[in-house]
Motif scaffolding. Sequence first.
Motif, mmCIF file in Angstrom:
data_model
loop_
_atom_site.group_PDB
_atom_site.id
_atom_site.type_symbol
_atom_site.label_atom_id
_atom_site.label_comp_id
_atom_site.label_asym_id
_atom_site.label_seq_id
_atom_site.Cartn_x
_atom_site.Cartn_y
_atom_site.Cartn_z
ATOM 1 N N HIS A 109 5.560 -6.848 4.657
ATOM 2 C CA HIS A 109 5.110 -5.465 4.865
ATOM 3 C C HIS A 109 5.482 -4.559 3.692
ATOM 4 O O HIS A 109 5.003 -3.429 3.625
ATOM 5 C CB HIS A 109 5.665 -4.924 6.179
ATOM 6 N N ASP A 110 6.321 -5.066 2.791
ATOM 7 C CA ASP A 110 6.607 -4.280 1.587
ATOM 8 C C ASP A 110 5.466 -4.362 0.589
ATOM 9 O O ASP A 110 5.470 -3.669 -0.440
ATOM 10 C CB ASP A 110 7.909 -4.737 0.935
ATOM 11 N N LYS A 111 4.460 -5.182 0.911
ATOM 12 C CA LYS A 111 3.295 -5.310 0.045
ATOM 13 C C LYS A 111 2.106 -4.486 0.555
ATOM 14 O O LYS A 111 1.061 -4.424 -0.095
ATOM 15 C CB LYS A 111 2.848 -6.778 -0.054
ATOM 16 N N LEU A 112 2.269 -3.882 1.712
ATOM 17 C CA LEU A 112 1.177 -3.101 2.302
ATOM 18 C C LEU A 112 0.956 -1.807 1.527
ATOM 19 O O LEU A 112 1.888 -1.248 0.917
ATOM 20 C CB LEU A 112 1.496 -2.766 3.766
ATOM 21 N N SER A 113 -0.281 -1.298 1.571
ATOM 22 C CA SER A 113 -0.600 -0.054 0.861
ATOM 23 C C SER A 113 0.126 1.149 1.461
ATOM 24 O O SER A 113 0.300 2.176 0.787
ATOM 25 C CB SER A 113 -2.112 0.195 0.909
ATOM 26 N N GLY A 162 9.533 3.027 3.093
ATOM 27 C CA GLY A 162 9.841 2.082 2.023
ATOM 28 C C GLY A 162 11.103 1.290 2.260
ATOM 29 O O GLY A 162 11.859 1.018 1.303
ATOM 30 N N GLY A 163 11.329 0.877 3.504
ATOM 31 C CA GLY A 163 12.531 0.115 3.821
ATOM 32 C C GLY A 163 12.537 -1.277 3.225
ATOM 33 O O GLY A 163 11.484 -1.852 2.937
ATOM 34 N N HIS A 164 13.753 -1.824 3.021
ATOM 35 C CA HIS A 164 13.907 -3.164 2.436
ATOM 36 C C HIS A 164 14.600 -4.109 3.403
ATOM 37 O O HIS A 164 15.303 -5.034 2.997
ATOM 38 C CB HIS A 164 14.726 -3.094 1.131
ATOM 39 N N SER A 165 14.389 -3.891 4.682
ATOM 40 C CA SER A 165 15.046 -4.751 5.660
ATOM 41 C C SER A 165 14.517 -6.178 5.540
ATOM 42 O O SER A 165 13.411 -6.427 5.028
ATOM 43 C CB SER A 165 14.801 -4.230 7.073
#
Length: 618
Positions: A455-459, A444-447
């Motif tokens: 990629h923060d939207k991926l399942s 769950g990184g926020h880079s």
Amino acid sequence: MPALFTNDASNVTADLYSVLKTVFGYSAFRDGQLQVIEAALSQRDSFVLMPTGGGKSLCYQLPALILPQVTVVVSPLMSLMKDQVDALKANGIAAEFINSSQSREDILQVFARLRRNELKLLYVAPERLLQPQFLDRLQDVGVSLLAIDEAHCISQWGHDFRPDYMALALLKQRFPQVPLMALTATADAATRHDILQQLQLQQPYINLSSFDRPNIRYTVQEKFRPVEQLVAYLQQQEGSSGIVYCASRRKVDELTEQLKQRGFNAAAYHAGLDSEQRAAVQDAFKRDDYQLIVATVAFGMGVNKSNIRYVVHFELPRTIEAYYQETGRAGRDGVAAEAMLLFDPADIGRMKRWLDAEPNQQRAEVTWQRFLAMAAFAEAQTCRRQVLLNYFGEASQTRCGNCDICLNPPQQFNATELAQKALSCVYRVGQSFGMHHVIDVLRGGHSQKIIELGHDKLSTWGIGTGLSHDYWLSILRQLIHFGLLQQDITAHSVLKLQPAARPVLRGESSLSLAIPRLHSVKRETEQLSKQAYDRLLFARLKALRKRIAQRDDVAPFVVFSDATLIDMCRLLPTDNISMLSVSGVGQTKLARYGADFLDEISEYLAEDNQPPAGKLAK
């Protein structure tokens, strides 16, 4: 055979044991030594394979005392010659060396002693020995035995081939009646055959000792935070002498500085330093002024220091032969020692890329196969010692009980769910990213990179937040080992799914993996049962040894080895007779050093209100 001996074999053996005890201070020969010595005394060629610390030097040093003329020893490095000559002189043996470090006057003095038949052993480098004038001098004075140390250097199949050694084949032509002894610690079957052929040994006596060094504990740690892992390991070593090997000069310099900043008494050694700097570092290490050397493999065969207690490989060595020889520099005195390897599976891909650029593809293929054997050792889940011995053709099905696998066997767990998460994440990011990016998504990184790519939207984003980065790194590496994933080394090591991943993803099969080891395994305080001895007295005897070594301008281990000091701590000798029962104490060393050590032991016992057994370290 010399007149000292009779024709009675039992008397000959008794005389050899007498010399062994009186001069060298030992009561028994190690495996193979007596047979090799007897072959030399009967003027027979011999090939001697013994592990580092197995007692190769005695095989030619003892017969040299008995044979009528000088024994010439071919040695590859100047520092190695000096150490051996210092140790021989400490035992009262007439020995010298000739090399480029000496002045012309010094060399002429050695030649004068040689002409007067005052020398029993003469150490020379191969290039010096093969000079026509030098060979003529030797023929004039006469030679009883020729010993070629590090004989694997003559073979193109050996891991340390040296062209100068190839010319040593001339020795049989110039000295056809002189027995020739070839000695090495590391040679596979092809190298052994090549040595015999190159040196033209005539019906040699062949001694193949075990490759096993039971006093060395082999440990492999997976790399996560290598500097921190190394520091944690070094902090457990209690100021003992050790070597850390790195693959590059740059890494040596960086790591040495980092360790100095952490308070370690460390120095760097590599071929980029000038010869005076290298010599100064090596000399200070031998004298225990430095406890730790960080080095490339340039710090190699010249290390004749018997009290090195550990060797660390910061990167994966290229061959098992090199690893075996380098780790063999620990525990040459037979006392418990450790070999620790920090392993990053990414080293395999880096080596592959390097070899792809090698113009000689035949050589590259041989190098690659040898490297794969080294990688297999690092990745093994079976006894480390079994892997080593089997590689050298010494089949063993018995677990050693003194490696990380035997002492702390890997624990397995059902990793099916974790594997499905990791494999799904690789698929969701399009099989186009490396391990660290996949782990950042899982956790769950926020880079900025993750957000820009969406990629923060991926399942699979954040489905692995409960586990650390290093834990996931170990899981992904194991999935690569099992063939479920592959790192594409042609495309920046991106992860790609393999056919074997399909049944795991679909839930059609389960998967067991090893529980990741994220911390250094606690060092066993009890090493080998035979290592129980009074540690406080040992520290005092070490300090005394250091003072005497400084006074006599020799390395401390030349005075007495750690093994001899430990034996003193066990036996607690109080007079000359009991001191002679200590292993490694002969008549010359008794006369030279005995009184000092007896006084120190007596003073210690007088201060001690407890019985000696009460202070034994278990």
